[in-house]
Motif scaffolding. Sequence first.
Motif, PDB file in Angstrom:
ATOM      1  N   ARG A 280       0.947  -1.348  -0.085  1.00 10.49           N
ATOM      2  CA  ARG A 280      -0.051   0.105  -0.038  1.00 10.49           C
ATOM      3  C   ARG A 280       0.763   1.196   0.008  1.00 10.49           C
ATOM      4  O   ARG A 280       2.005   1.248   0.479  1.00 10.49           O
ATOM      5  N   GLN A 281       0.296   2.266  -0.385  1.00 13.32           N
ATOM      6  CA  GLN A 281       0.874   3.506  -0.620  1.00 13.32           C
ATOM      7  C   GLN A 281      -0.006   4.744  -0.164  1.00 13.32           C
ATOM      8  O   GLN A 281      -0.893   4.910  -1.082  1.00 13.32           O
TER       9      GLN A 281
ATOM     10  N   LYS B  79       4.082   8.926   1.155  1.00 17.02           N
ATOM     11  CA  LYS B  79       4.785   8.118   1.699  1.00 17.02           C
ATOM     12  C   LYS B  79       5.188   6.929   0.547  1.00 17.02           C
ATOM     13  O   LYS B  79       4.862   7.096  -0.528  1.00 17.02           O
ATOM     14  N   GLU B  80       6.254   6.262   1.109  1.00 14.98           N
ATOM     15  CA  GLU B  80       6.867   5.154   0.303  1.00 14.98           C
ATOM     16  C   GLU B  80       5.913   3.915   0.174  1.00 14.98           C
ATOM     17  O   GLU B  80       5.124   3.700   1.090  1.00 14.98           O
ATOM     18  N   ARG B  81       5.968   3.259  -1.093  1.00 21.23           N
ATOM     19  CA  ARG B  81       5.156   1.912  -1.019  1.00 21.23           C
ATOM     20  C   ARG B  81       5.462   1.095   0.254  1.00 21.23           C
ATOM     21  O   ARG B  81       6.805   0.749   0.329  1.00 21.23           O
ATOM     22  N   GLU B  82       4.593   0.276   0.870  1.00 26.21           N
ATOM     23  CA  GLU B  82       5.201  -0.512   2.041  1.00 26.21           C
ATOM     24  C   GLU B  82       4.537  -1.701   1.824  1.00 26.21           C
ATOM     25  O   GLU B  82       3.295  -2.012   1.267  1.00 26.21           O
TER      26      GLU B  82
ATOM     27  N   ALA C 268      -5.079   4.388   1.793  1.00 23.94           N
ATOM     28  CA  ALA C 268      -3.929   4.239   0.953  1.00 23.94           C
ATOM     29  C   ALA C 268      -4.537   3.549  -0.425  1.00 23.94           C
ATOM     30  O   ALA C 268      -5.507   3.020  -0.358  1.00 23.94           O
TER      31      ALA C 268
ATOM     32  N   TYR D 259      -4.099   0.692  -2.570  1.00 21.44           N
ATOM     33  CA  TYR D 259      -3.436  -0.954  -2.384  1.00 21.44           C
ATOM     34  C   TYR D 259      -3.036  -1.629  -3.553  1.00 21.44           C
ATOM     35  O   TYR D 259      -3.829  -1.469  -4.582  1.00 21.44           O
ATOM     36  N   TYR D 260      -2.006  -1.963  -3.406  1.00 18.69           N
ATOM     37  CA  TYR D 260      -1.361  -2.587  -4.974  1.00 18.69           C
ATOM     38  C   TYR D 260      -1.085  -4.199  -4.881  1.00 18.69           C
ATOM     39  O   TYR D 260      -0.824  -4.554  -3.784  1.00 18.69           O
TER      40      TYR D 260
END
Length: 122
Positions: free
Chosen positions: A38-39, A43-46, A92, A94-95
């Motif tokens: 999620r990003q 913020k960075e993707r986490e 966020a 979500y990927y």
Amino acid sequence: QVPLVESGGGLVQAGGSLRLSCAASGRAFSSYVMGWFRQAPGKEREFVVSINWSGTSTYYADSVKGRFTLSRGNAKNTVYLQMNSLKPEDTAVYYCAAGLDSRLSNLQQNYWGQGTQVTVSS
């Protein structure tokens, strides 16, 4: 053709639930690790969670343990993310991701979906 297609995002109040789905096209993905990142804005993707090809092993980020559950469909090319007790900080894009290592840490070699927005209101 996008190999990973997400669905199920939306707007929910804090404490509510959402279920995300990710369907992979092609039989090769049945042997891949799949999961979610999620990003949030700025913020960075986490990493959020991943599951191995058989569905027998999962890894969760500490921030979602006990609230999110990832499962894999019988055909192995679809994963389902059940998100409960949602918090505003879960907001966020979500990927969905697919790759070869257990925590999908090799970001550049992962396959990615286009993302789905999850918004949790307070």
